[in-house]
Write a protein that holds these residues in place. Structure first.
Motif, mmCIF file in Angstrom:
data_model
loop_
_atom_site.group_PDB
_atom_site.id
_atom_site.type_symbol
_atom_site.label_atom_id
_atom_site.label_comp_id
_atom_site.label_asym_id
_atom_site.label_seq_id
_atom_site.Cartn_x
_atom_site.Cartn_y
_atom_site.Cartn_z
ATOM 1 N N LYS A 133 0.968 -0.977 -0.176
ATOM 2 C CA LYS A 133 0.202 -0.073 0.023
ATOM 3 C C LYS A 133 0.821 1.153 0.032
ATOM 4 O O LYS A 133 1.832 1.377 0.715
ATOM 5 C CB LYS A 133 -0.943 0.069 1.363
ATOM 6 N N GLN A 134 0.808 2.264 -0.925
ATOM 7 C CA GLN A 134 1.525 3.507 -1.142
ATOM 8 C C GLN A 134 0.736 4.311 -1.509
ATOM 9 O O GLN A 134 -0.235 4.157 -2.418
ATOM 10 C CB GLN A 134 2.753 2.916 -1.759
ATOM 11 N N PHE A 135 1.388 5.524 -1.490
ATOM 12 C CA PHE A 135 0.799 7.022 -2.012
ATOM 13 C C PHE A 135 1.340 6.918 -3.335
ATOM 14 O O PHE A 135 2.505 6.962 -3.555
ATOM 15 C CB PHE A 135 1.296 8.163 -0.918
ATOM 16 N N ARG A 136 0.480 7.306 -4.354
ATOM 17 C CA ARG A 136 0.822 7.463 -5.432
ATOM 18 C C ARG A 136 0.129 8.812 -6.079
ATOM 19 O O ARG A 136 -0.888 9.375 -6.301
ATOM 20 C CB ARG A 136 0.127 6.454 -6.577
ATOM 21 N N PRO A 137 1.384 9.766 -6.356
ATOM 22 C CA PRO A 137 1.124 10.990 -6.787
ATOM 23 C C PRO A 137 0.296 11.389 -8.232
ATOM 24 O O PRO A 137 -0.713 12.143 -8.156
ATOM 25 C CB PRO A 137 2.621 11.728 -7.122
ATOM 26 N N ALA A 138 0.394 10.398 -8.908
ATOM 27 C CA ALA A 138 -0.305 10.267 -10.173
ATOM 28 C C ALA A 138 -1.976 10.113 -9.952
ATOM 29 O O ALA A 138 -2.864 10.834 -10.499
ATOM 30 C CB ALA A 138 0.026 9.348 -11.185
ATOM 31 N N VAL A 139 -1.962 9.224 -9.187
ATOM 32 C CA VAL A 139 -3.552 9.074 -8.533
ATOM 33 C C VAL A 139 -4.193 9.979 -7.831
ATOM 34 O O VAL A 139 -5.106 10.679 -8.264
ATOM 35 C CB VAL A 139 -3.698 7.650 -7.669
#
Length: 240
Positions: free
Chosen positions: A59-65
């Motif tokens: 689980k991670q933070f995706r800037p594009a999303v």
């Protein structure tokens, strides 16, 4: 993971990961052009823990999303009907500067950019095989030490065919608690901040089809693959 602030969006003029191009060509006598991005191929790994009968995801933070969610929120805000009741904003208030409109209060919560994914990584080490790259990713991101020879190749496919056309090769790895040598979490030197998440086998298909849970297509496909190919072998249910 979800303490995101100081956001700034600027043009990308140089990158180690993406290169934009425009190709021109003739197709059946018609002149055409297409914009695309050159990027690395990748590997992904479906990890199944045989001790706890669960899948291991990241689980991670995706800037594009996150930015896509911000664009949608911004569009909805701009399309919202104007107030007609008493106390409506004055013309001067409506004419706030763009910088004020895009203040921190306008950004969605960081959770809007968090996704559940398979353990994965870029194919950017020419001296290593795909299996060896996948093994490294499993160790770095999820903390399991699995021999490359134990990785089962599921298939490969093209992703983002309208933009990148890069190839991803998917593997399957069975692990046990005995294989766990660290907490995982990714490589901090590469800017990774990853949370290891376990999905119980009996909840897998419900998880896959729950649209409220942001996830990649690789998660859905791999869970279906496991249901069709591995569940009969182990005589276990994925709750379909």
């Amino acid at each position: 993971m979800e303490e995101i602030n100081g956001i700034e969006v600027v043009p990308c003029t140089e990158s180690n990961y993406l290169q934009p191009f425009r190709v021109s060509y003739n197709q059946n006598g018609t002149k055409k052009s297409w914009d695309f991005m050159r990027t690395h191929d990748s590997v992904s790994v479906l990890i199944f823990n045989t001790t706890s009968h669960c899948f291991v995801l990241v689980k991670q933070f995706r800037p594009a999303v996150y930015m896509c969610e911000w664009e949608k929120a911004k569009t909805k805000t701009s399309q919202a009907p104007e107030k007609t009741e008493e106390g409506e904003a004055s013309e001067s208030q409506e004419g706030q500067s763009a910088s004020e409109e895009e203040s921190s209060s306008q950004w969605p919560p960081a959770s809007a950019g968090v996704t559940y994914e398979l353990c994965a990584g870029l194919v950017d080490k020419p001296d290593l095989s795909l299996e060896e790259i996948a093994r490294q990713e499993v160790l770095e991101e999820c903390g399991y030490d699995v021999p490359a020879s134990k990785l089962k190749r599921i298939t490969s496919y093209r992703s983002g065919v309208g933009v990148t056309g890069a190839k991803q090769t998917m593997f399957y790895a069975e692990v046990s608690d005995d294989n766990c040598v660290s907490a995982g979490g990714g490589e901090p030197r590469e800017g990774e901040l990853i949370e290891v998440v376990k999905v119980p086998l009996h909840e897998a298909m419900t998880f896959a089809y729950d649209e409220r849970i942001p996830k990649t297509m690789g998660v859905i496909f791999s869970f279906i693959w496991f249901h069709n190919n591995m569940s009969p072998k182990y005589k276990i249910s994925t709750n379909v």
